[in-house]
Design a protein around this motif. Structure first.
Motif, PDB file in Angstrom:
ATOM      1  N   GLU A 179      -3.479  12.135   2.573  1.00 51.89           N
ATOM      2  CA  GLU A 179      -2.300  12.088   3.428  1.00 51.89           C
ATOM      3  C   GLU A 179      -1.538  13.407   3.440  1.00 51.89           C
ATOM      4  O   GLU A 179      -0.416  13.483   3.915  1.00 51.89           O
TER       5      GLU A 179
ATOM      6  N   ASN B 149       2.776  11.507   2.285  1.00 49.41           N
ATOM      7  CA  ASN B 149       3.196  10.532   1.271  1.00 49.41           C
ATOM      8  C   ASN B 149       4.718  10.596   1.116  1.00 49.41           C
ATOM      9  O   ASN B 149       5.405   9.582   1.065  1.00 49.41           O
TER      10      ASN B 149
ATOM     11  N   GLU C  26       6.618   9.278   4.120  1.00 49.74           N
ATOM     12  CA  GLU C  26       6.606   7.813   4.156  1.00 49.74           C
ATOM     13  C   GLU C  26       7.664   7.246   3.225  1.00 49.74           C
ATOM     14  O   GLU C  26       8.343   6.277   3.564  1.00 49.74           O
TER      15      GLU C  26
END
Ligand SMILES: [Zn+2]
Length: 532
Positions: free
Chosen positions: A379, A396, A399
């Motif tokens: 990611e 990451n 998010e």
């Protein structure tokens, strides 16, 4: 017996005993099972001048080269790569073993033949979700199904489930670990469970009806899917006052997401719901759980099973094992698997708080635990933000920023080219569903500030949507995993490494897993000649 201590006392052994017993078990497993019967590891050990007998202590494990996803992917020269990782027992080796002969004398040849079939014949399969490549099949024998059930039962115990609970398994119905470990866990534990198959099978409506019908104590599923279903339940004014626990799996569970789920459960009439997360992956053929913890406490970490596998935490750059409690990449070696077996498997997952052996402050179990947030190497994406150079962006982190932000419901990050021009710079578009009546300009300002505080970039645009539009964008009920990060940039064909992206559905109908399975099954010896 010493070897059984690790299984019978798995949750109450001190660190030095765990490490000693794991080393013994690893040595026997490599000597008797993996090296003689795995084509891949037989070659690998030979190539590196390694013998199973040279692996006596856990530190010796470091002599075995890592296995990674790339080793399992097919190529034109290697069209059946995954097969090399399936244990195929050699009849002659088995027949010569004193243990086989003794068993045959005691119980008869037919019984031993049946026992070896149970141990080695593949009967079940799950596969990777194949977001960036073809799905990779992982075969299970009956022996593995037993271990899957044991691991599942332990998840139930660690999550503090009760036998009189009612469970709703809301993972997608697919040949994937999450659905099946939940199925075997509830069968083994002996608790009433209904599998809805997630959004794709029954739709959101079907899941809502099932909540009303079953009145579940526990919902198990992917965080974003549970979020959507609970939100719809709130919108429809449904009451569900029986919920005690939400068990999350299949994706990372940010602290903010746990808070949002807890709030939604409270709106349905269930207060003080525990939200616990699990971590698992196809290659391990099992999953691990947190035990419940107070709302204002830090999560208790994933409780590991020392008799079923070994985790090492390595520096992802050097590959060297880091000390206890330090962050690094998770590397897994099973201790009792049959079927498909991978040793020292590099997960690409980074664990922030590392591996610890101290007793759990919440449940008191002395098992190794994985602490802190898990993020995925895949990611981290390269973006062309300015004309000069590519920038590595850690999605990451983005998010977590979004899951933790107040007033934000569902969201999606979209990477695209400015003006859809492939020669232009990349831009980041944030799609958001606003939760409260806070004005859009204010929320945009807050989000921009949050992004800049915690990361180096911020979205080029923020677009607001209602709940329905967000569900459509995320593919709720139509995709196996919600499309939280979507890369719409045209693929560069000249680059050798394929860009990891979520924008195609996992190809479940791929023929590859089944051909590997049938090839394996047909070449599998059913008649072990036993000398007596
Ligand atoms: Zn605990």
């Amino acid at each position: 017996m010493k070897s059984q201590l690790l299984t019978t006392q798995w949750q109450r052994l001190p660190k030095d005993v765990i490490l000693r017993l794991q080393a013994d078990k690893l040595h026997r497993y490599l000597r008797d099972v993996v090296v003689p019967f795995s084509a891949h590891y037989r070659d690998l050990f030979h190539k590196h001048g390694l013998k199973a007998d040279s692996i006596r202590f856990l530190e010796d494990l470091e002599q075995i080269p890592f296995t990674s996803k790339a080793d399992l992917v097919n190529s034109p020269e290697h069209p059946q790569r995954a097969r090399d990782f399936v244990l195929i027992p050699d009849q002659q080796i088995l027949a010569r073993r004193p243990s086989t002969i003794l068993r045959a004398l005691a119980r008869g040849r037919d019984q031993v033949r049946r026992e070896l079939e149970i141990e080695y014949r593949p009967i079940f399969m799950t596969s990777t979700t194949g977001r960036s490549a073809d799905p990779i099949p992982f075969l299970y024998t009956n022996h593995d199904i037993d271990r899957l059930s044991v691991a599942g039962q332990r998840v139930m115990e660690i999550c503090n489930a009760k036998r009189d609970y009612r469970l709703l398994n809301m993972f997608p119905y697919a040949p994937h670990l999450a659905f099946w470990i939940t199925h075997y866990a509830s069968t083994e534990f002996g608790v009433f469970t209904v599998g809805t198959g997630g959004g794709k099978v029954m739709g959101t409506d079907g899941n809502l009806r099932m909540i009303q019908k079953i009145k579940p104590d526990v919902l198990i599923g992917m965080p974003t899917f549970l979020y959507h279903v609970l939100q719809c339940a709130v919108e429809e004014g449904i009451r569900c006052e029986t919920l005690k626990r939400l068990v999350l799996g299949g994706e990372k569970a940010a602290e903010g997401m746990r808070r949002k789920l807890r709030n939604l459960a409270a709106k349905l009439g269930s207060f003080n719901v525990d939200v616990v997360a699990t971590y698992g992956f196809t290659e391990a053929k099992m999953a691990w759980a947190e035990c419940p913890f107070a709302v204002d406490d830090a999560p208790s970490g994933y409780h590991l099973y020392p008799d079923l596998g070994i985790f090492e935490i390595i520096d992802p750059k050097t590959g060297i094992v880091v000390p206890e409690g330090e962050s690094g990449e998770l590397v897994f070696t099973p201790l009792d698997a049959r079927g498909t077996v991978v040793l020292r498997y590099r997960t690409g997952d980074i664990i922030e708080g590392g591996l610890v052996y101290s007793p759990c402050p919440h449940c008191g179990r002395t098992v190794p635990r994985l602490l802190g947030k898990i993020s995925r190497n895949s990611e981290i994406k390269s973006m062309q933000i300015d004309k000069l150079k590519g920038t590595l962006v850690d999605f990451n982190q983005l998010e977590h920023v979004l899951d933790d932000a107040p007033n934000v419901g569902a969201w999606q990050l979209e990477i695209r080219k400015c003006n859809d021009d492939p020669l232009e710079l990349d831009e980041l578009v944030l799609h958001v569903q606003k939760l409260s009546d806070v004005p859009e300009e204010r929320l945009s300002r807050e989000l921009n500030n949050r992004f800049l505080e915690r990361t180096e970039i911020r979205p080029n645009r923020i677009v607001y949507h209602d709940a329905d539009e967000m569900r459509h964008l995320l593919g709720v009920g139509t995709q196996l995993k919600e499309l939280k990060v979507i890369d719409r940039r045209p693929k560069k064909t000249s680059e050798s490494a394929p860009a990891e992206s979520n924008n195609h559905a996992p190809n479940l109908g791929a023929t590859d897993p089944m051909s590997a399975l049938s090839a394996t099954a047909s070449s599998h010896p059913t008649n072990v000649q036993v000398k007596s």
